[in-house]
Structures are given as structure tokens and as C-alpha cells.
Design an enzyme around this catalytic site. Sequence first.
Site, PDB file in Angstrom:
ATOM      1  N   ARG A  27       0.831  -1.212   0.000  1.00  0.00           N
ATOM      2  CA  ARG A  27       0.000   0.000   0.000  1.00  0.00           C
ATOM      3  C   ARG A  27       0.862   1.257   0.000  1.00  0.00           C
ATOM      4  O   ARG A  27       0.567   2.209  -0.728  1.00  0.00           O
ATOM      5  CB  ARG A  27      -0.949  -0.026   1.208  1.00  0.00           C
ATOM      6  CG  ARG A  27      -2.060  -1.065   1.006  1.00  0.00           C
ATOM      7  CD  ARG A  27      -2.615  -1.563   2.320  1.00  0.00           C
ATOM      8  NE  ARG A  27      -3.799  -2.394   2.157  1.00  0.00           N
ATOM      9  CZ  ARG A  27      -3.775  -3.707   1.897  1.00  0.00           C
ATOM     10  NH1 ARG A  27      -2.630  -4.351   1.769  1.00  0.00           N
ATOM     11  NH2 ARG A  27      -4.906  -4.380   1.795  1.00  0.00           N
ATOM     12  N   GLY A  94      -1.291 -11.543  -5.635  1.00  0.00           N
ATOM     13  CA  GLY A  94      -2.709 -11.203  -5.771  1.00  0.00           C
ATOM     14  C   GLY A  94      -2.982  -9.777  -5.311  1.00  0.00           C
ATOM     15  O   GLY A  94      -3.800  -9.066  -5.905  1.00  0.00           O
ATOM     16  N   ARG A 122      -5.938 -17.619 -10.050  1.00  0.00           N
ATOM     17  CA  ARG A 122      -6.719 -17.073  -8.926  1.00  0.00           C
ATOM     18  C   ARG A 122      -7.899 -16.225  -9.408  1.00  0.00           C
ATOM     19  O   ARG A 122      -7.825 -15.585 -10.447  1.00  0.00           O
ATOM     20  CB  ARG A 122      -5.791 -16.304  -7.976  1.00  0.00           C
ATOM     21  CG  ARG A 122      -4.753 -17.253  -7.375  1.00  0.00           C
ATOM     22  CD  ARG A 122      -3.819 -16.561  -6.442  1.00  0.00           C
ATOM     23  NE  ARG A 122      -4.503 -16.051  -5.272  1.00  0.00           N
ATOM     24  CZ  ARG A 122      -3.921 -15.279  -4.360  1.00  0.00           C
ATOM     25  NH1 ARG A 122      -2.645 -14.937  -4.508  1.00  0.00           N
ATOM     26  NH2 ARG A 122      -4.590 -14.858  -3.319  1.00  0.00           N
ATOM     27  N   GLN A 167      -8.269  -7.046  -0.255  1.00  0.00           N
ATOM     28  CA  GLN A 167      -7.790  -6.672  -1.593  1.00  0.00           C
ATOM     29  C   GLN A 167      -8.929  -6.093  -2.425  1.00  0.00           C
ATOM     30  O   GLN A 167      -8.756  -5.096  -3.132  1.00  0.00           O
ATOM     31  CB  GLN A 167      -7.176  -7.884  -2.286  1.00  0.00           C
ATOM     32  CG  GLN A 167      -5.918  -8.378  -1.582  1.00  0.00           C
ATOM     33  CD  GLN A 167      -5.396  -9.690  -2.148  1.00  0.00           C
ATOM     34  OE1 GLN A 167      -5.981 -10.263  -3.059  1.00  0.00           O
ATOM     35  NE2 GLN A 167      -4.296 -10.166  -1.593  1.00  0.00           N
ATOM     36  N   ASP A 315      -3.972 -15.698   6.714  1.00  0.00           N
ATOM     37  CA  ASP A 315      -2.594 -16.012   6.325  1.00  0.00           C
ATOM     38  C   ASP A 315      -1.863 -16.856   7.376  1.00  0.00           C
ATOM     39  O   ASP A 315      -0.804 -17.422   7.097  1.00  0.00           O
ATOM     40  CB  ASP A 315      -1.808 -14.716   6.068  1.00  0.00           C
ATOM     41  CG  ASP A 315      -2.314 -14.003   4.813  1.00  0.00           C
ATOM     42  OD1 ASP A 315      -2.943 -14.662   3.954  1.00  0.00           O
ATOM     43  OD2 ASP A 315      -2.090 -12.788   4.694  1.00  0.00           O
ATOM     44  N   LYS A 342      -5.883 -19.323  -2.525  1.00  0.00           N
ATOM     45  CA  LYS A 342      -4.683 -18.513  -2.249  1.00  0.00           C
ATOM     46  C   LYS A 342      -3.592 -18.934  -3.236  1.00  0.00           C
ATOM     47  O   LYS A 342      -3.888 -19.490  -4.284  1.00  0.00           O
ATOM     48  CB  LYS A 342      -4.249 -18.711  -0.790  1.00  0.00           C
ATOM     49  CG  LYS A 342      -5.226 -18.112   0.203  1.00  0.00           C
ATOM     50  CD  LYS A 342      -5.225 -16.599   0.131  1.00  0.00           C
ATOM     51  CE  LYS A 342      -6.259 -15.966   1.047  1.00  0.00           C
ATOM     52  NZ  LYS A 342      -6.359 -14.523   0.839  1.00  0.00           N
ATOM     53  N   ARG A 388       3.840 -19.757   2.165  1.00  0.00           N
ATOM     54  CA  ARG A 388       3.377 -20.014   3.538  1.00  0.00           C
ATOM     55  C   ARG A 388       3.341 -21.515   3.853  1.00  0.00           C
ATOM     56  O   ARG A 388       3.459 -21.922   5.006  1.00  0.00           O
ATOM     57  CB  ARG A 388       2.021 -19.347   3.785  1.00  0.00           C
ATOM     58  CG  ARG A 388       2.117 -17.823   3.647  1.00  0.00           C
ATOM     59  CD  ARG A 388       1.091 -17.056   4.432  1.00  0.00           C
ATOM     60  NE  ARG A 388       1.008 -15.689   3.939  1.00  0.00           N
ATOM     61  CZ  ARG A 388       1.821 -14.695   4.312  1.00  0.00           C
ATOM     62  NH1 ARG A 388       2.774 -14.899   5.202  1.00  0.00           N
ATOM     63  NH2 ARG A 388       1.683 -13.491   3.801  1.00  0.00           N
TER      64      ARG A 388
HETATM   65  C1  S3P Z   1      -4.008  -9.134   1.794  1.00  0.00           C
HETATM   66  C2  S3P Z   1      -5.262  -9.634   2.004  1.00  0.00           C
HETATM   67  C3  S3P Z   1      -5.551 -11.066   2.102  1.00  0.00           C
HETATM   68  C4  S3P Z   1      -4.289 -11.863   2.404  1.00  0.00           C
HETATM   69  C5  S3P Z   1      -3.135 -11.466   1.553  1.00  0.00           C
HETATM   70  C6  S3P Z   1      -2.812  -9.995   1.704  1.00  0.00           C
HETATM   71  C7  S3P Z   1      -3.841  -7.681   1.672  1.00  0.00           C
HETATM   72  O1  S3P Z   1      -6.100 -11.508   0.883  1.00  0.00           O
HETATM   73  O2  S3P Z   1      -4.525 -13.244   2.280  1.00  0.00           O
HETATM   74  O3  S3P Z   1      -1.983 -12.211   1.901  1.00  0.00           O
HETATM   75  O4  S3P Z   1      -2.704  -7.193   1.751  1.00  0.00           O
HETATM   76  O5  S3P Z   1      -4.860  -6.987   1.506  1.00  0.00           O
HETATM   77  P1  S3P Z   1      -7.670 -11.295   0.530  1.00  0.00           P
HETATM   78  O6  S3P Z   1      -7.939  -9.871   0.517  1.00  0.00           O
HETATM   79  O7  S3P Z   1      -7.853 -11.917  -0.825  1.00  0.00           O
HETATM   80  O8  S3P Z   1      -8.388 -12.056   1.598  1.00  0.00           O
END
Ligand code: S3P
Length: 429
Positions: A27, A94, A122, A167, A315, A342, A388
Amino acid sequence: MSERLIRPARTIYGSLRLPGDKSISHRYAMLGAFAEGTSRFTNFSTGADCASTLACMEALGAKVRRPDEHSLEIDGVAGRATPPDHALDCGNSGSTMRMLSGLLAPQQGSFTLIGDASLSRRPMERIRKPLEAMGARLTLTDGHAPLTIEGAPLQAIDFTTPVASAQVKTCVLLAGLQTAGTTTVREAVRTRDHSELALRAFGATLRRTVDSASIEGPQPLHAIEAAVPGDISSAAFFMCAAALFAGSGLVIDSLGLNPTRASLLDVLTALGAHISVLNLEEKHAELVGTVQIAGPAEGLGSTEISGPLAAQLIDELPVLAAIAPLTRDGIRIRDAKELRVKESDRIALVARNLRAMGAEVTEFEDGLDVSGGQALHGATIDSGGDHRIAMAFSVAALKAEGETLIQGAESASISFPEFFDLLDLVAER
Ligand code: S3P
């Protein structure tokens, strides 16, 4: 593909400071690159995922410098990305693909986002739906990446996320930041709120209720200077390792303890681990502190993780499941279907690898039952190229009988390149 041999340990002892949180680093990199001015970050994530975000932001016109190994300077594009003449490679990340799509949908130009084999499997429908509702033109390939965005001005929406996903929430907020009117995202389960905190840190005004975040656009962002807190999801491997050994002692300082990320402390406490938190402070509204942890003499007890807790611990579930046979009464995980989409199908891989180590596991569509009091033996672990999974089974291996071979160990560097070195440092043999 690299392999790593993990020998059992006698205990875990020492003190650590961990590289910056992956979620916050993504971010800060995106917002710093989009803002006006030069942002400076220290303790930025060393993982390959955040390097993917930085490379994308550079391709979009931001200037990135590394004055030294731990610092990063970004000259932002002041709200206007330059469409690159090549696809933006999100690698394994992702977060990069989903959040960047929201940032780019209201921009002018055409953008193609690609990823590696795992990321290309994904689900991306979850971002296409809200962005299309805002009027964005976004094409997926059979519901997945590669995805192409034809950027155009959007309309504000009031959107309720069907999946608990920070996300997706961030994707919509980043589009809303650049869109006239008020964009609201509502979520039934509160997910990590780093985006809301970071947007405010970069000068945006954002309204929050218990279950929603609203942003009025368009708003400019202004550069910041920040130290990224240590990554609690990386710390999770060490905290779980320490919790397994009676008389262990581990201290982790400058650790991110944002309440939407820190449920692991409650879960380990419920399991019987001795945890104290010291030196709490706030940095750009993110809580940071020192965590001390010791394993209980009587061993870990049992717990159930379901409902909102499953989303908040998403996570950390692989490592909790991996150590579950070593508890007295086991761990039950439900409402965690997201684990199947994931970096790998984490439910299937955890079950397969636990069985390889001699444990009995019951697999459900949305979780796992792992009973306690089961001895583990060394085995060959298939990480499935998932960071992980590689790290979770390295932790279980510390208490197994015999040696464990982790295949695809290099995947740890997606989030935590220093993992194996630090494990050697604190695992006493
Ligand atoms: C994350 C949100 C999670 C998490 C990923 C990082 C983020 O995913 O599993 O490792 O930084 O916003 P989701 O938003 O798909 O749940």
C-alpha cells in the site's frame, strides 16, 4: 526448485526484528508512487511480492531509488500514471493485481496485468464486478489474469463485498479516490484496514463505520515518510515455533500489531502460550510493539477458528494447522474456504503434507480438523511453490522425529527471504 533440510530443535530462543509488513509495504508503494512528492520508507518488505508492486509502479512512471539496503524513495506521479508499452507483471502477488486494478481503472490509457502460473489461476471476477459497476472496462481471461483495463472516468458506487477480502475493498477504494462522488465499501466481516489507515496517512479524507469505508473523490495524495512495521504474518512462524517448546523465549520488536491483523496473539494465548506485549506505539495510525512469547510447560491445548476469526487469521491458518497435531487436543478450522484460492489450495496442501508427516487430518471444503496428541515424523514436503506452506511445515518439522525436506523452499522469498536464516538463528539444536 530448491530444497531445504530442517532438523528437529530442542527449543526456540532469541530476539528478532522482522522485515516490513507485506500488506503495508504494497500500500505504501502504490500510494507513494501515486502521490505528489517524494515518499521515503524504511524497513520496506524484502519479499518478491512487494518488488513486483514496485516494478509495476516504476513502469507506470514513478521513480524508485534505494539509498541503502533498508530504505526506499519514491517520486510519485501526482495522480497520473503513464500507460506502459508492456504488460504489468504482478508475479505471484494477488494484492498487486487486485489493488492496482482499482488504481488504474479510472486512469487514461490501456493497461494489461499478468502474473505467474499460480496468480493466473486465482479468481479475478471479484474485482471485475465492482469495477464494472463503476463503469470500468475490464476484460478477464476466463475469470482470471491476464486482465486488460481500458481506463476511463468512473461513477461512485455503494458496494457490499460478497467475499471477505481486503484486496477487493482496497481495489474499490482506490478507484473511488479518483472518482467524483462518494464511493462506499461495506463488508460483513471486517478485513485488514491498512488501506484505510494508509489513505489517511497520505492525506485523504475517508469516513469509517464499523462495517464500511467511504471515500469522496477525487482527492490528491501527498508523500509521506514512514517506517514499515515488522510483518506479523512472518512473525507467526516464529511465534508458533516458540509456542511449541516449553521454556522457550522469543522477543520480536517493532512488530506490526494492527488489531485487524493481531488475532494470532489471542489464539496462541487461548492455546496456552505465554505472551506479553510491550512498548506499544502508533506510527501513521498503525500499532507497533514488542511481543514476548514462551511455550507453556504443559504444552498447547486446543482451539477452534471459525466465523470472522477465520478471515482475520487467513494467512496464519497454514502454520496453525501444521502445528495442530502437536497440541494436546487439536485445532478445528472452518469458514476458511478462501484458503483454497490462495497461492495454492492451502487446505489440500496442508492436509497432504500433514499426512506425509504421519498425522491424521479430516479435510472439509472450508477447513480442517486436526486432532492433537499426534507425533510427527520427518517427511518430504511439497510446498506447491507456496511460501506459507514451505514456512509452515518448516515449523512443524522442528518438533518432528527425524529430518524433513522442504521442496520448493525458495518460495519463502515471496514474502520472507530471510526466513531460513532467522530460523537457524533462533532454533537451538
Ligand atoms: C491481503 C489480504 C488477504 C491476504 C493477503 C494480503 C492484503 O487476501 O490473504 O496475503 O494485503 O490486503 P484477501 O484480501 O484476498 O483475503
